[in-house]
Scaffold this motif. Structure first.
Motif, PDB file in Angstrom:
ATOM      1  N   THR A  23      39.828  -3.219  23.314  1.00 21.94           N
ATOM      2  CA  THR A  23      40.442  -3.195  24.648  1.00 21.94           C
ATOM      3  C   THR A  23      41.769  -3.951  24.692  1.00 21.94           C
ATOM      4  OG1 THR A  23      38.222  -3.112  25.589  1.00 21.94           O
ATOM      5  CG2 THR A  23      39.995  -3.748  27.084  1.00 21.94           C
TER       6      THR A  23
ATOM      7  N   GLY B 144      42.074   0.117  28.786  1.00 21.41           N
ATOM      8  CA  GLY B 144      40.666  -0.246  28.938  1.00 21.41           C
ATOM      9  C   GLY B 144      39.835   1.004  28.695  1.00 21.41           C
ATOM     10  N   SER B 145      39.508   1.711  29.785  1.00 17.75           N
ATOM     11  CA  SER B 145      38.757   2.967  29.629  1.00 17.75           C
ATOM     12  C   SER B 145      39.563   3.981  28.829  1.00 17.75           C
ATOM     13  CB  SER B 145      38.441   3.554  31.010  1.00 17.75           C
ATOM     14  OG  SER B 145      37.729   2.628  31.780  1.00 17.75           O
TER      15      SER B 145
ATOM     16  N   PHE C 250      39.962  -9.421  26.718  1.00 14.46           N
ATOM     17  CA  PHE C 250      38.529  -9.236  27.010  1.00 14.46           C
ATOM     18  C   PHE C 250      37.699  -9.121  25.726  1.00 14.46           C
ATOM     19  CE2 PHE C 250      39.045  -6.840  31.369  1.00 14.46           C
ATOM     20  CZ  PHE C 250      39.408  -8.027  31.972  1.00 14.46           C
ATOM     21  N   ILE C 251      38.164  -9.667  24.632  1.00 12.66           N
ATOM     22  CA  ILE C 251      37.426  -9.515  23.370  1.00 12.66           C
ATOM     23  C   ILE C 251      36.436 -10.679  23.286  1.00 12.66           C
ATOM     24  CG2 ILE C 251      37.648  -9.232  20.881  1.00 12.66           C
ATOM     25  CD1 ILE C 251      39.044  -7.065  22.740  1.00 12.66           C
TER      26      ILE C 251
ATOM     27  N   SER D  39      34.452 -14.882  32.750  1.00 14.72           N
ATOM     28  CA  SER D  39      33.696 -13.934  33.555  1.00 14.72           C
ATOM     29  C   SER D  39      32.599 -14.687  34.320  1.00 14.72           C
ATOM     30  CB  SER D  39      33.073 -12.902  32.614  1.00 14.72           C
ATOM     31  OG  SER D  39      32.099 -12.156  33.289  1.00 14.72           O
TER      32      SER D  39
ATOM     33  N   THR E 207      35.481 -14.916  26.357  1.00 11.95           N
ATOM     34  CA  THR E 207      36.379 -13.797  26.044  1.00 11.95           C
ATOM     35  C   THR E 207      37.646 -14.397  25.442  1.00 11.95           C
ATOM     36  OG1 THR E 207      37.638 -13.650  28.101  1.00 11.95           O
ATOM     37  CG2 THR E 207      35.543 -12.456  28.030  1.00 11.95           C
TER      38      THR E 207
ATOM     39  N   LEU F  53      27.979  -7.060  35.045  1.00 10.94           N
ATOM     40  CA  LEU F  53      28.817  -6.718  33.888  1.00 10.94           C
ATOM     41  C   LEU F  53      28.316  -5.471  33.159  1.00 10.94           C
ATOM     42  CD1 LEU F  53      31.078  -7.435  31.872  1.00 10.94           C
ATOM     43  CD2 LEU F  53      29.515  -9.042  30.796  1.00 10.94           C
TER      44      LEU F  53
ATOM     45  N   ILE G   6      30.003  -2.266  33.409  1.00 10.53           N
ATOM     46  CA  ILE G   6      31.427  -2.250  33.067  1.00 10.53           C
ATOM     47  C   ILE G   6      31.693  -2.249  31.562  1.00 10.53           C
ATOM     48  CG2 ILE G   6      33.569  -3.615  33.240  1.00 10.53           C
ATOM     49  CD1 ILE G   6      32.650  -4.312  36.111  1.00 10.53           C
ATOM     50  N   TRP G   7      31.050  -3.184  30.840  1.00 11.77           N
ATOM     51  CA  TRP G   7      31.422  -3.236  29.421  1.00 11.77           C
ATOM     52  C   TRP G   7      30.744  -2.125  28.633  1.00 11.77           C
ATOM     53  CZ3 TRP G   7      29.456  -8.631  27.277  1.00 11.77           C
ATOM     54  CH2 TRP G   7      28.084  -8.703  27.386  1.00 11.77           C
TER      55      TRP G   7
ATOM     56  N   GLY H 152      32.007   0.621  28.070  1.00 13.46           N
ATOM     57  CA  GLY H 152      32.298   1.862  28.791  1.00 13.46           C
ATOM     58  C   GLY H 152      31.680   1.815  30.175  1.00 13.46           C
ATOM     59  N   THR H 153      32.529   1.951  31.205  1.00 20.23           N
ATOM     60  CA  THR H 153      32.038   1.866  32.590  1.00 20.23           C
ATOM     61  C   THR H 153      31.111   3.049  32.901  1.00 20.23           C
ATOM     62  OG1 THR H 153      33.868   3.199  33.430  1.00 20.23           O
ATOM     63  CG2 THR H 153      34.231   0.798  33.331  1.00 20.23           C
TER      64      THR H 153
ATOM     65  N   GLU I  40      31.541   5.247  35.064  1.00 21.28           N
ATOM     66  CA  GLU I  40      32.344   6.466  35.238  1.00 21.28           C
ATOM     67  C   GLU I  40      32.635   7.105  33.878  1.00 21.28           C
ATOM     68  OE1 GLU I  40      33.030   3.498  36.683  1.00 21.28           O
ATOM     69  OE2 GLU I  40      32.388   4.050  38.702  1.00 21.28           O
ATOM     70  N   ILE I  41      32.913   6.268  32.889  1.00 17.96           N
ATOM     71  CA  ILE I  41      33.195   6.805  31.547  1.00 17.96           C
ATOM     72  C   ILE I  41      31.931   7.423  30.939  1.00 17.96           C
ATOM     73  CG2 ILE I  41      33.886   6.121  29.177  1.00 17.96           C
ATOM     74  CD1 ILE I  41      36.193   6.443  31.376  1.00 17.96           C
TER      75      ILE I  41
HETATM   76  C1  FAD Z   1      32.955 -10.004  29.688  1.00 19.59           C
HETATM   77  C2  FAD Z   1      33.582  -8.835  28.987  1.00 19.59           C
HETATM   78  C3  FAD Z   1      33.444  -8.721  27.608  1.00 19.59           C
HETATM   79  C4  FAD Z   1      34.062  -7.678  26.929  1.00 19.59           C
HETATM   80  N1  FAD Z   1      33.966  -7.610  25.561  1.00 19.59           N
HETATM   81  C5  FAD Z   1      34.736  -6.704  24.877  1.00 19.59           C
HETATM   82  C6  FAD Z   1      34.814  -6.736  23.439  1.00 19.59           C
HETATM   83  O1  FAD Z   1      34.189  -7.584  22.787  1.00 19.59           O
HETATM   84  N2  FAD Z   1      35.628  -5.837  22.818  1.00 19.59           N
HETATM   85  C7  FAD Z   1      36.343  -4.915  23.498  1.00 19.59           C
HETATM   86  O2  FAD Z   1      37.063  -4.149  22.875  1.00 19.59           O
HETATM   87  N3  FAD Z   1      36.279  -4.848  24.864  1.00 19.59           N
HETATM   88  C8  FAD Z   1      35.501  -5.715  25.556  1.00 19.59           C
HETATM   89  N4  FAD Z   1      35.445  -5.680  26.929  1.00 19.59           N
HETATM   90  C9  FAD Z   1      36.238  -4.689  27.646  1.00 19.59           C
HETATM   91  C10 FAD Z   1      35.411  -3.643  28.365  1.00 19.59           C
HETATM   92  O3  FAD Z   1      34.874  -2.729  27.446  1.00 19.59           O
HETATM   93  C11 FAD Z   1      36.338  -3.007  29.422  1.00 19.59           C
HETATM   94  O4  FAD Z   1      36.442  -3.955  30.466  1.00 19.59           O
HETATM   95  C12 FAD Z   1      35.817  -1.683  29.937  1.00 19.59           C
HETATM   96  O5  FAD Z   1      35.875  -0.700  28.943  1.00 19.59           O
HETATM   97  C13 FAD Z   1      36.644  -1.191  31.139  1.00 19.59           C
HETATM   98  O6  FAD Z   1      38.013  -1.312  30.935  1.00 19.59           O
HETATM   99  P1  FAD Z   1      38.904  -2.073  32.035  1.00 19.59           P
HETATM  100  O7  FAD Z   1      38.250  -3.329  32.375  1.00 19.59           O
HETATM  101  O8  FAD Z   1      40.298  -2.116  31.526  1.00 19.59           O
HETATM  102  O9  FAD Z   1      38.828  -1.156  33.322  1.00 19.59           O
HETATM  103  P2  FAD Z   1      39.719   0.132  33.653  1.00 19.59           P
HETATM  104  O10 FAD Z   1      39.720   1.050  32.495  1.00 19.59           O
HETATM  105  O11 FAD Z   1      41.027  -0.308  34.192  1.00 19.59           O
HETATM  106  O12 FAD Z   1      38.870   0.801  34.807  1.00 19.59           O
HETATM  107  C14 FAD Z   1      38.935   0.374  36.162  1.00 19.59           C
HETATM  108  C15 FAD Z   1      38.115   1.339  36.980  1.00 19.59           C
HETATM  109  O13 FAD Z   1      38.679   2.669  36.866  1.00 19.59           O
HETATM  110  C16 FAD Z   1      37.665   3.563  36.474  1.00 19.59           C
HETATM  111  N5  FAD Z   1      38.198   4.639  35.621  1.00 19.59           N
HETATM  112  C17 FAD Z   1      39.064   4.520  34.575  1.00 19.59           C
HETATM  113  N6  FAD Z   1      39.288   5.722  34.027  1.00 19.59           N
HETATM  114  C18 FAD Z   1      38.531   6.612  34.719  1.00 19.59           C
HETATM  115  C19 FAD Z   1      38.321   8.031  34.619  1.00 19.59           C
HETATM  116  N7  FAD Z   1      38.902   8.776  33.680  1.00 19.59           N
HETATM  117  N8  FAD Z   1      37.472   8.604  35.498  1.00 19.59           N
HETATM  118  C20 FAD Z   1      36.860   7.872  36.475  1.00 19.59           C
HETATM  119  N9  FAD Z   1      37.031   6.540  36.617  1.00 19.59           N
HETATM  120  C21 FAD Z   1      37.850   5.929  35.738  1.00 19.59           C
HETATM  121  C22 FAD Z   1      36.672   2.708  35.668  1.00 19.59           C
HETATM  122  O14 FAD Z   1      35.422   3.339  35.561  1.00 19.59           O
HETATM  123  C23 FAD Z   1      36.656   1.450  36.498  1.00 19.59           C
HETATM  124  O15 FAD Z   1      35.800   1.616  37.578  1.00 19.59           O
HETATM  125  C24 FAD Z   1      34.804  -6.700  27.646  1.00 19.59           C
HETATM  126  C25 FAD Z   1      34.902  -6.810  29.035  1.00 19.59           C
HETATM  127  C26 FAD Z   1      34.325  -7.853  29.708  1.00 19.59           C
HETATM  128  C27 FAD Z   1      34.488  -7.941  31.209  1.00 19.59           C
END
Ligand code: FAD
Length: 386
Positions: A125, A130-131, A155-156, A204, A212, A361, A364-365, A367-368, A370-371
């Motif tokens: 990420t 993110g997504s 967020f790693i 968080s 993170t 959480l 969200i993590w 893959g949300t 929605e994903i």
């Molecule tokens: C505590 C914590 C630990 C984590 N650990 C790691 C880790 O170790 N390594 C790592 O790589 N990542 C990590 N993550 C990242 C996590 O995987 C991302 O937060 C997650 O994938 C969502 O990305 P984002 O937060 O940027 O949200 P965004 O992608 O900005 O999404 C925001 C909103 O928009 C929605 N959205 C986005 N695109 C679409 C779409 N196409 N259709 C419908 N809705 C959509 C999402 O579902 C969400 O509701 C961590 C996150 C947290 C909070």
């Protein structure tokens, strides 16, 4: 859940439950309050987990892991889910993507992770990716035999400052049937390498104490031996592991939901208002009924995916269904539990508010929700040509 366990699985479950009772549950509240796992406590959990063979249970015995199959691992993950990720992540389940290590990488990264001598981070990420992982900006360009890495990740997460990170970076463009696509490569990047900056990121409110990190790469020089798997195949490599990880998230959601459900049931049976236990009011009793049904359905989804996983038949869509349903089920359960407890559910002295915060959480993590729906709907529509 009422499934027939083998003798070995029953023993494993008892071992895990005993371990959590002794080493983890007593520290939950303190860690949440401190927002940190004291280093000596983390190391103690790690050591005791090694002593009883729980550490790196997911890796094959040939590399020093526990060599458990998915059916057994899922029992562990479900129990772990009942407590704080900040604590149980000290009992590492190293990223299975490390099984792609070859040559010197095996001794330098894979085996030390199985022995708790090294800790890794999985860094996909980015602040603006993110997504939409394909909008990744971190990149590596060739310089002779070497690669020069630039970019950032956020967020790693992990329990402690790691020794190295598995970093995904763009290494070029491919022409595909669906148009131009970024080539993404996984690199093994040691903490301490010139130009690699790592620091703790924002905190968080879910799983307080689970850290993170933010990672910055400024002209980091990496030799060809730092590529994990093949150049340009990073996403394919991570995909298999990420899918199974979603099943572990699902199993852990079931564990947490069971704990919440038990707390809610006890409260509903003992808290009296209007002269009777609140569980006797249909509004409360029906909540418990729905929670029980949903938990059972979620457990069955997990078992279905795990059984397919052990036979090499689990699809990305199977894993996405597990992650989606179990994490949403958990959040409904957590919210209903707060409601059943009334004001008491929000009091710091009670575990409910912590479990409710932690639950959030999970949607969200990895893959949300929605994903996950996107992955499931794509699997439905693609074969139909859409
Ligand atoms: C505590 C914590 C630990 C984590 N650990 C790691 C880790 O170790 N390594 C790592 O790589 N990542 C990590 N993550 C990242 C996590 O995987 C991302 O937060 C997650 O994938 C969502 O990305 P984002 O937060 O940027 O949200 P965004 O992608 O900005 O999404 C925001 C909103 O928009 C929605 N959205 C986005 N695109 C679409 C779409 N196409 N259709 C419908 N809705 C959509 C999402 O579902 C969400 O509701 C961590 C996150 C947290 C909070």
């Amino acid at each position: 859940m009422d499934i027939e366990l083998s003798h070995e699985q029953r023993m494993l479950l008892e071992t895990v439950q005993g371990f959590l009772e002794q080493e983890i549950y007593p520290h939950e509240e303190e860690v949440d309050r401190l927002g940190r796992v004291p280093l000596e406590l983390g190391r103690q959990i790690e050591k005791r987990a090694i002593d009883i063979g729980l550490f790196a249970a997911n890796l094959p015995e040939s590399v020093g892991g526990g060599g458990l199959d998915y059916q057994s691992l899922v029992l562990i993950e479900r129990e772990f889910g009942k407590t704080s990720h900040a604590l149980h992540s000290w009992i590492a389940r190293p990223a299975e993507i490390l099984m792609a290590c070859e040559g010197d990488q095996v001794e330098k990264y894979l085996i030390p992770c199985a022995k708790a001598e090294k800790r890794e981070l999985f860094a996909l990420t980015e602040p603006e990716a993110g997504s939409d992982i394909m909008s990744m900006k971190t990149n590596a360009r060739r310089d002779g035999e070497d690669w020069i890495l630039n970019g950032s990740k956020h967020f790693i997460s992990g329990p402690v400052m790691p020794d190295f990170a598995i970093v995904f970076a763009v290494t070029g463009m491919d022409e595909t049937e669906r148009g131009r696509r970024k080539r993404i490569t996984a690199f093994l990047v040691d903490v301490g390498t010139d130009g690699f900056d790592i620091s703790e990121g924002t905190r968080s409110v879910s799983y307080r104490g689970y850290l993170t990190f933010q990672l910055g790469f400024s002209d980091v020089r990496l030799g060809p031996g730092q590529i994990l798997g093949e150049e340009g195949r990073g996403l394919e490599l991570s995909g298999k592991w990420l899918s199974m990880n979603r099943v572990w998230v699902g199993a852990s959601c079931c564990g947490k939901a069971e704990r919440l459900f038990n707390l809610a049931s006890e409260w509903a049976a003992t808290r009296k208002q209007f002269g009777q236990p609140i569980g006797k009011f249909q509004a409360t009793g029906f909540k418990l009924a729905d929670m029980a049904v949903e938990l059972k359905a979620a457990d069955l989804l997990v078992m279905d995916a795990v059984s397919k996983g052990d036979r090499g038949k689990m699809s990305d869509s199977d894993a996405a269904m597990v992650k989606l349903f179990c994490s949403e089920m958990l959040n409904r359960t957590a919210d209903n539990t707060v409601q059943i407890y009334g004001g008491m559910g929000l009091m710091e002295e009670m575990p409910i508010q912590r479990l409710w915060r932690d639950s959030r959480l999970e949607r969200i993590w990895d893959g949300t929700s929605e994903i996950q729906r996107h992955i499931i709907s794509r699997a439905i529509l693609r074969p139909l040509g859409a």
